[in-house]
Design an enzyme around this catalytic site. Structure first.
Site, PDB file in Angstrom:
ATOM      1  CG  HIS A 170     -64.306 -52.577  16.730  1.00  0.00           C
ATOM      2  ND1 HIS A 170     -64.850 -51.195  16.511  1.00  0.00           N
ATOM      3  CD2 HIS A 170     -64.749 -53.367  15.965  1.00  0.00           C
ATOM      4  CE1 HIS A 170     -65.211 -51.259  15.170  1.00  0.00           C
ATOM      5  NE2 HIS A 170     -65.387 -52.469  14.831  1.00  0.00           N
ATOM      6  CD  GLU A 183     -64.311 -48.169  17.436  1.00  0.00           C
ATOM      7  OE1 GLU A 183     -65.552 -47.970  16.834  1.00  0.00           O
ATOM      8  OE2 GLU A 183     -63.775 -49.298  17.914  1.00  0.00           O
TER       9      GLU A 183
END
Lengths: 373, 290
Positions: free
Chosen positions: B246, B209
């Site tokens: 995150h 990511e």
């Protein structure tokens, strides 16, 4: 949590770091008073959680208390990058002989804190050529020691025996102490100023790790979030506002990003990022759905692949919202629901006439269709 | 084979008496995981799902061989729990807990390195060796035995992609969750090296990511690998400067962009899937299946 410049400087001062004389005020009269106490040329700095304050006219240089009052009048009430200026920092104007840069932040790849320093401060550190930047990792088991600080000073080309060199050796060590004791993920001084024999932190940028706020009770609270971000945060979720018209809730940061990517690839526009993962219960999920409705989207896409999140909790939340709103949804809802307890979850949705999708891509296509209807 | 854990791995569940931990203990047992002990200080002597609970990890270790631990305790107590397991000599520690302060994570990772232990997480879904052993929280039915290795930062996205692999007849050797936080125990390269050596693994799926430069660093090693790598990177549509759930998923100062990662991986010979459900076809192609 980002701290205002004045808070960062108050924190620095508590740790014995040299900061300019002055203090934060919220009205022009107080600004004049502080300027009078300083008794010479001042700086009036808008306190907002954004860079580029100078370019926006948010930093003024008055010479007298009257001018300081006028400067504060102008700056208070300004809006800088969408943020209202509610207070200003009035402090002594420093004689600047040299500007340096110094920060400690987290290097995720190295799994260590890293000191970044440069003898060329004042401007954005990203704009500096590589050879002007010193990077030095801090071994967490070894901790911070004077030799580390001396090496930074040496690499900045500053004589270690000079008053400036001696002072910086102290500053480097104190910065790391602040990071560890206050769980700061960023402590930045830009510029760190040489003013005759003094070395002074002319600016401060301090960001406290949100995950450590539970043990940082003695720090002032700064609300650096939008109302939606705050509402989500209070539920233990993370929210990011975007510009589109399909509101999105998914469970997990990666899948939420993946959902936005998929919507965009298929020609839709996501209105937000909302991660409700990590075992969010029924009640919090229902509240999160209300946050989405508050965005006035054209459709809502809920994409759940249950792991620690349980499909029945999510389905119950959807049903609760449906019933609370008089057996209807304010906007079209598309739900994809599989994973832990999926059969129970789907049965609950069926009772309120909602058919869950199996595949993310099918749900995404349907949500886009509804958003364009 | 498989990596890190297999059918012989004895597991301890830390915080086993809690709501999440007891639920997932049941799920792990149903998957076939050998859970031999639990630990909750002050609750020693009881049983959860038939598993004996001890007051300390040391006490559990005196009664059982512990090959791996999984930590379900709340964030303020995670550092203590991780240290307790590492100090007792547990070689694999899986930390599911989210929201652990980053300076705690840095200390955990440093201590694990000194002890020569593997830490997965914090903020990981765990690890599954297909059909053999599951440690953590993923839903059981999507993880089956096979020859695809999966390594990821994000949990649910991994279920999504692994579920797609399974639906396409592609089982997994091991699925490794490194964790979504900034300072986690392993890097992509650590795991890629294990997959490169593992005879069961024939191809690797890397799920990355935006944020950080872990994927770019991994690309350097992918160049040397003999096994094919298929990647998906989440966050193509993410705006810069925003933390996407995150702690590590943020484009800062122009670094950690989708484009940069895809370019690095492609240049290294990995195939990058544009969307999560494009992964199985690329894996089949890489394995010469039609």
């Amino acid at each position: 949590m980002k701290m205002f410049e004045y808070m960062g400087k108050e924190l620095f001062a508590k740790y014995g770091l040299p900061v300019p004389k002055g203090r934060m005020v919220t009205n022009p009269e107080e600004a004049a008073k502080v300027a009078a106490e300083i008794g010479g040329p001042c700086v009036v700095k808008s306190q907002v959680l954004s860079g580029k304050r100078g370019k926006a006219g948010g930093i003024k240089f008055p010479n007298t208390p009257e001018e300081a009052k006028k400067a504060a009048e102008e700056v208070l009430g300004m809006t800088i990058q969408g943020l209202p200026v509610e207070c200003v920092l009035v402090e002594e104007k420093l004689k600047i002989d040299k500007e340096l840069y110094m920060s400690i932040t987290i290097d995720g790849s190295a799994k260590q804190a890293v000191m970044i320093a440069s003898a060329f401060g004042g401007m954005d550190i990203e704009e500096q050529p590589e050879e002007h930047i010193i990077k030095k990792h801090i071994d967490p088991e070894l901790g911070m020691h004077p030799f580390f600080a001396r090496d930074v000073v040496r690499r900045m080309g500053i004589p270690i025996r000079s008053p400036h060199g001696q002072e910086i050796v102290k500053i480097v060590q104190v910065l790391y102490k602040i990071c560890v004791e206050k769980d700061a993920e960023l402590v930045e001084i830009n510029p760190l100023v040489f003013s005759d024999d003094r070395v002074i932190a002319a600016d401060s940028k301090v960001t406290i790790d949100d995950d450590a706020l539970f043990r940082m009770k003695d720090l002032p609270f700064v609300d650096d979030k939008t109302p939606e971000e705050r509402a989500a945060k209070d539920l233990g979720l993370s929210f990011v506002g975007l510009d589109g018209d399909i509101a999105v809730m998914a469970n997990g940061a990666g899948i939420t990003m993946g959902t936005l990517d998929t919507l965009q690839a298929f020609g839709g526009t996501p209105a937000n990022f909302l991660d409700c993962g990590g075992g969010t219960g029924r009640e919090a999920t229902a509240k999160a759905l209300e946050i989405l409705f508050g965005l006035n989207p054209k459709a809502v896409f809920v994409n759940i692949f249950g792991g620690i999140t349980r499909c029945d909790d999510v389905a119950n939340a959807v049903a609760d919202v449906y019933k609370a709103r008089g057996n209807k949804f304010p906007v079209p809802m598309v739900i994809r629901l599989i994973g832990t307890n999926q059969d129970a979850g789907r049965a609950i949705l069926k009772e309120i006439g909602v058919e869950a999708y199996d595949f993310m891509e099918d749900g995404a296509r349907r949500a886009i269709e509804l958003s364009k209807a | 084979m498989a990596i890190i854990i297999d059918e012989n791995t004895n597991v301890l569940v830390m915080g086993i008496t809690g709501r999440q931990a007891s639920f997932h203990t049941k799920q792990m047992l149903a998957y076939g995981t050998k859970i031999v002990a639990g630990c909750t200080p002050g609750k020693g002597g009881v049983e959860v799902e038939g598993v004996p609970v001890y007051n300390s990890v040391r006490e559990a270790c005196e009664n059982h061989r512990i090959d791996a631990s999984v930590i379900f305790v709340p964030a303020p107590g995670t550092k203590d729990a991780a240290f307790e397991n590492l100090e007792a000599g547990v070689p694999v520690v899986v930390i599911v807990t989210e929201g652990v302060p980053v300076y705690d994570e840095i200390q955990i990772v440093a201590y694990a390195k000194r002890k020569g232990a593997i830490v997965l997480g914090p903020n990981t879904f765990g690890i599954v060796s297909g059909g053999k052993c599951k440690i953590g929280i993923p839903p059981n039915q999507y993880f089956v035995e096979g020859n695809v290795g999966v390594v990821a930062r994000s949990g649910t996205l991994t279920y999504e992609i692994t579920g797609n692999l399974t639906a396409n007849g592609l089982g997994q050797s091991t699925v490794v969750g490194m964790g979504g936080d900034r300072a986690v125990g392993l890097t992509f390269i650590d795991v890629l090296k294990m997959f490169e050596k593992d005879p069961q693994t024939k191809a690797v799926v890397l799920i990355g990511e935006i944020g950080g430069n872990n994927e770019e660093i991994a690309a350097e090693y992918i160049k040397e690998m003999t096994k094919p790598v298929v990647a998906f990177i989440a966050g193509k549509s993410a705006p810069p400067g925003k933390r996407m759930g995150h702690a590590g998923a943020i484009i800062e100062r122009g670094k950690g962009t989708y484009k940069g990662k895809v370019e690095a991986l492609t240049a290294a010979g990995a195939k990058v899937a544009p969307l999560p459900f494009d992964v199985p076809a690329l894996v089949k192609e890489a394995l010469g299946m039609k």
